[in-house]
Design a protein around this motif. Structure first.
Motif, PDB file in Angstrom:
ATOM      1  N   ARG A  88       0.860  -1.187   0.000  1.00  0.00           N
ATOM      2  CA  ARG A  88       0.000   0.000   0.000  1.00  0.00           C
ATOM      3  C   ARG A  88       0.891   1.230   0.000  1.00  0.00           C
ATOM      4  N   ASP A  89       0.589   2.158  -0.877  1.00  0.00           N
ATOM      5  CA  ASP A  89       1.346   3.411  -0.963  1.00  0.00           C
ATOM      6  C   ASP A  89       2.840   3.154  -1.166  1.00  0.00           C
ATOM      7  N   GLY A  90       3.150   2.081  -1.880  1.00  0.00           N
ATOM      8  CA  GLY A  90       4.548   1.777  -2.170  1.00  0.00           C
ATOM      9  C   GLY A  90       5.308   1.167  -1.011  1.00  0.00           C
ATOM     10  N   MET A  91       4.616   0.834   0.088  1.00  0.00           N
ATOM     11  CA  MET A  91       5.255   0.258   1.257  1.00  0.00           C
ATOM     12  C   MET A  91       4.710  -1.148   1.507  1.00  0.00           C
ATOM     13  N   ILE A  92       5.545  -1.986   2.113  1.00  0.00           N
ATOM     14  CA  ILE A  92       5.187  -3.377   2.348  1.00  0.00           C
ATOM     15  C   ILE A  92       4.674  -3.536   3.773  1.00  0.00           C
ATOM     16  N   TRP A  93       3.391  -3.863   3.894  1.00  0.00           N
ATOM     17  CA  TRP A  93       2.734  -3.999   5.189  1.00  0.00           C
ATOM     18  C   TRP A  93       2.622  -5.468   5.566  1.00  0.00           C
ATOM     19  N   THR A  94       2.646  -5.758   6.853  1.00  0.00           N
ATOM     20  CA  THR A  94       2.422  -7.109   7.337  1.00  0.00           C
ATOM     21  C   THR A  94       0.939  -7.453   7.292  1.00  0.00           C
TER      22      THR A  94
END
Length: 299
Positions: A217-223
């Motif tokens: 999401r938004d270019g970031m990797i979330w758990t």
């Protein structure tokens, strides 16, 4: 035989600061999250008082949404070293109606920690809190002194800090005031990792590359977790990742990595052109997100 011992000036400075905290304050505490910086602080405190035990407790402000690997490591380390651990739970603050749970796309308990922390300081009458913040992490933290004074409401005024000329540390405070002490303030992320490597310090497994269920999401990797809000269109995939910084899983992004050893992690950090705080989702809320949180009592 030639003496091959090479002194570490940053380690010596940090040990000096920790000893000054113990000498100048009546009831200090070491903030411990199970992350690399607080783990480094524990090793430095061990050296500062060896062969005696660390003479103050550890305090963890637990959001309830921490990575399980971090909590397991925390409990194991405390047991191995025979240390006192105080856990202050954000859930208690929610249950007492002191803070309100966030909802929605970017919901997190990270900002709720402030109330829990200030309540713990008041309950246990701590007059100094030792933390692992470093000036290279973020611009608001670069403004902090080594001994950073908070008022009787726990608030921080960056324009009202004491000069620290010639490394002299002034721990005198008025009744109700509190000091946040930062022994590794002058260290960099690379300094911390190289110290962990040199000292062969154990750290949680999430700092090394591993397969994890994640989404982008938004270019970031979330758990992908029950604690992390995820929309239906955000697909979960297994990725090879690790974490450069460890906090609440709702505000800590992973990075793609193949680094499975300390040597590989150090090489990766050395080559990186992005700050570790670039993986902290909570810092993206506004340009002054960290500074605003610090002003109201955040560490």
């Amino acid at each position: 035989m030639k003496n091959t011992f090479v002194p570490n000036p940053k380690e010596a400075e940090s040990i000096h600061i920790i000893r000054e905290v113990a000498a100048q304050f009546e009831k200090p505490v070491l903030m411990f999250s199970g992350g690399k910086d607080s783990i480094t602080l524990v090793r430095l405190a061990q050296k500062a008082f060896y062969p005696a035990k660390i003479p103050f407790p550890l305090l963890h402000v637990d959001t309830g949404h921490n990575f399980p690997e971090t909590i397991e490591f925390r409990d194991r380390l405390v047991e191995e070293l025979g240390l006192e651990l105080i856990v202050a739970n954000v859930q208690d603050s929610i249950d007492q109606g002191k803070v309100q749970e966030e909802r929605g796309r970017y919901s997190s308990r990270n900002s709720l920690q402030t109330t829990t922390l200030l309540d713990a300081i008041e309950e246990h009458k701590f007059d100094a809190c030792i933390g692992g913040a470093r000036r290279d992490e973020e611009k608001a933290r670069a403004k902090e002194r080594v001994f950073s004074v908070r008022d009787d409401f726990g608030q921080w005024d960056e324009k009202n800090q004491r000069p620290e000329l010639f490394d002299m540390l002034n721990g005198k405070i008025h009744h109700g005031q509190n000091v946040r002490a930062f022994p590794i303030s002058n260290w960099t992320e690379l300094d911390v990792w190289e110290y962990i490597k040199t000292e062969n310090i154990k750290i949680p497994s999430i700092y090394f590359a591993h397969k994890r269920e994640t989404f982008v999401r938004d270019g970031m990797i979330w758990t992908a977790s029950e604690h992390v809000y995820r929309e239906d269109h955000e697909e979960v995939e297994e990725r090879m990742v690790r974490f450069r910084t460890v906090g609440d899983m709702t505000c800590t992004a992973a990075v793609l990595s193949e680094a499975e050893t300390l040597e590989e992690v150090v090489d990766e950090i050395r080559a990186s052109t992005i700050s570790e705080r670039g993986a902290r989702i909570d810092d993206k809320r506004s340009e002054a997100a960290m500074e605003n949180r610090k002003k109201v009592g955040y560490f």
